[in-house]
Enzyme design. Structure first.
Site: not given
Length: 84
Positions: A21-24, A54
């Site tokens: 999940s973000c920011p991965g 993103d």
């Protein structure tokens, strides 16, 4: 680029950020772009829907070219061309 053109791209680097999940996905892309030569293309595989906005925003900020996205079964393929 069209979907057909994107499907014919041979990326020099593939970053598999599926299941992260973000920011991965963006962190993985930032790290991996160092392994891509100027003019080459990096493909990012992501399941996080935020990656669709993103990754293009990050590419623009860093001076790279976002080529487009293809939706696959359960994930997206995003393409970034290293420009500098």
């Amino acid at each position: 680029m069209t979907t057909a053109e994107l499907k014919n791209i041979k990326a020099s680097k593939v970053v598999d950020a599926r299941g992260v999940s973000c920011p991965g996905p963006i962190m993985a892309a930032k790290k991996a772009i160092a392994d891509v030569k100027v003019g080459e293309i990096m493909e990012i595989l992501a399941t996080d829907s935020g990656s669709q906005k993103d990754i293009p925003a990050w590419a623009k900020k860093m001076g790279h070219e976002f080529l487009g996205v293809i939706e696959e079964a359960g994930y997206w393929k995003l393409y970034v061309k290293r420009m500098k």
